[in-house]
Design an enzyme around this catalytic site. Sequence first.
Site, short mmCIF file in Angstrom:
data_model
loop_
_atom_site.label_atom_id
_atom_site.label_comp_id
_atom_site.label_asym_id
_atom_site.label_seq_id
_atom_site.Cartn_x
_atom_site.Cartn_y
_atom_site.Cartn_z
N LEU A 1 18.86 41.63 65.83
CA LEU A 1 18.61 42.42 64.63
C LEU A 1 19.97 42.91 64.12
O LEU A 1 20.87 43.19 64.91
CB LEU A 1 17.71 43.63 64.93
CG LEU A 1 16.27 43.35 65.37
CD1 LEU A 1 15.56 44.67 65.66
CD2 LEU A 1 15.51 42.57 64.31
N ASP A 2 20.11 43.01 62.81
CA ASP A 2 21.35 43.54 62.25
C ASP A 2 21.58 44.97 62.75
O ASP A 2 20.62 45.67 63.12
CB ASP A 2 21.28 43.54 60.73
CG ASP A 2 21.20 42.14 60.15
OD1 ASP A 2 21.63 41.19 60.83
OD2 ASP A 2 20.70 42.00 59.02
N LYS A 3 22.82 45.40 62.70
CA LYS A 3 23.20 46.73 63.20
C LYS A 3 22.27 47.83 62.67
O LYS A 3 21.82 48.69 63.43
CB LYS A 3 24.64 47.03 62.79
CG LYS A 3 25.09 48.44 63.10
CD LYS A 3 26.49 48.71 62.56
CE LYS A 3 26.89 50.17 62.75
NZ LYS A 3 28.22 50.47 62.16
#
EC number: 5.4.99.-
Length: 336
Positions: free
Chosen positions: A154-156
């Site tokens: 997942l993105d940051k």
Amino acid sequence: MVETKGHAPPLPSMSIHNDQAIRLRAEVPVELGGQRLDQVAAQLFAEHSRSRLAAWIKDGRLTVDGAALRPRDIVHGGALLELDAEQQAQGEWIAQAIELDIVHEDEQILVLNKPAGLVVHPAAGHADGTLLNALLHHVPGLVNVPRAGIVHRLDKDTTGLMVVAKTLQAQTRLVEQLQKRSVSRIYEAIVVGVITAGATIDAPIGRHGQQRQRMAVVEGGKPAVSHYRVLERFRAHTHARIKLETGRTHQIRVHMAHVGYSLVGDPVYGGRFRIPPAASPTLVQALREFPRQALHARFLELDHPASGERLKWEAPLPDDFVWLLTLLRQDNEAFV
């Protein structure tokens, strides 16, 4: 994540006698015959990196019908690949005591609810303080599993559910499910604009031509498919549910921006800032200062890698997401 076309190769048989020793065997299927040994090995033993497999081939630890070959040698359907090696630590990563919100854990897998701001894997600018560092502290044995068991990211600043493999066998089976698209990943987002009806986005994604840190819908990109539908409409925004078929980098953010509905708060792919006419100062401030892309991995469903049981988890919406929805609903009610 890697997508494959055609039939997925059969799962190799596996036995691990301790945390480091690896014994793998797999017969080369007919459809992979005629390819290079390193290419076939990468497909049959996908839980290991191509570079590590190539090193094992050169060391004679990965053999074909008992014979040591070169990585570029051609193998044929029906040949038996055997790997007899030792798994080594996968990097110079350090274990760090970072709190994890674990929603499920057993001997094979761990499912967690990732908070905003947590980078998944060490990279330039994020050498530590990542989910990987936290996982190594929670399960020290993950140092012997590629990427510490991380099979998708997942993105940051995206929140929500992720699954982590705790063993090589679990990782192999989870990767196979991801390749077959049998893992169900459903997200919720708040987007700019009023969506009239749900639809499917089938548009290839690759690196942006000029800005290499960005992804974009590009001709010749990797296949990418997203399905979205409306959960709730507001005056200038929509609460949407998005189901991934593939798992490209930034896929939802790129796809939704591509069809004109960029995510609220997206610093990279966000479009024109939009405020409903005569909106309250509180809503205006919340929209203007939302600290991240409004995206949450809400549901995760998969087959348990050991038992085969179909399992499903749900992560409640985070507080900032709920607060913004509350303000948007109040705005709707004020202008009915």
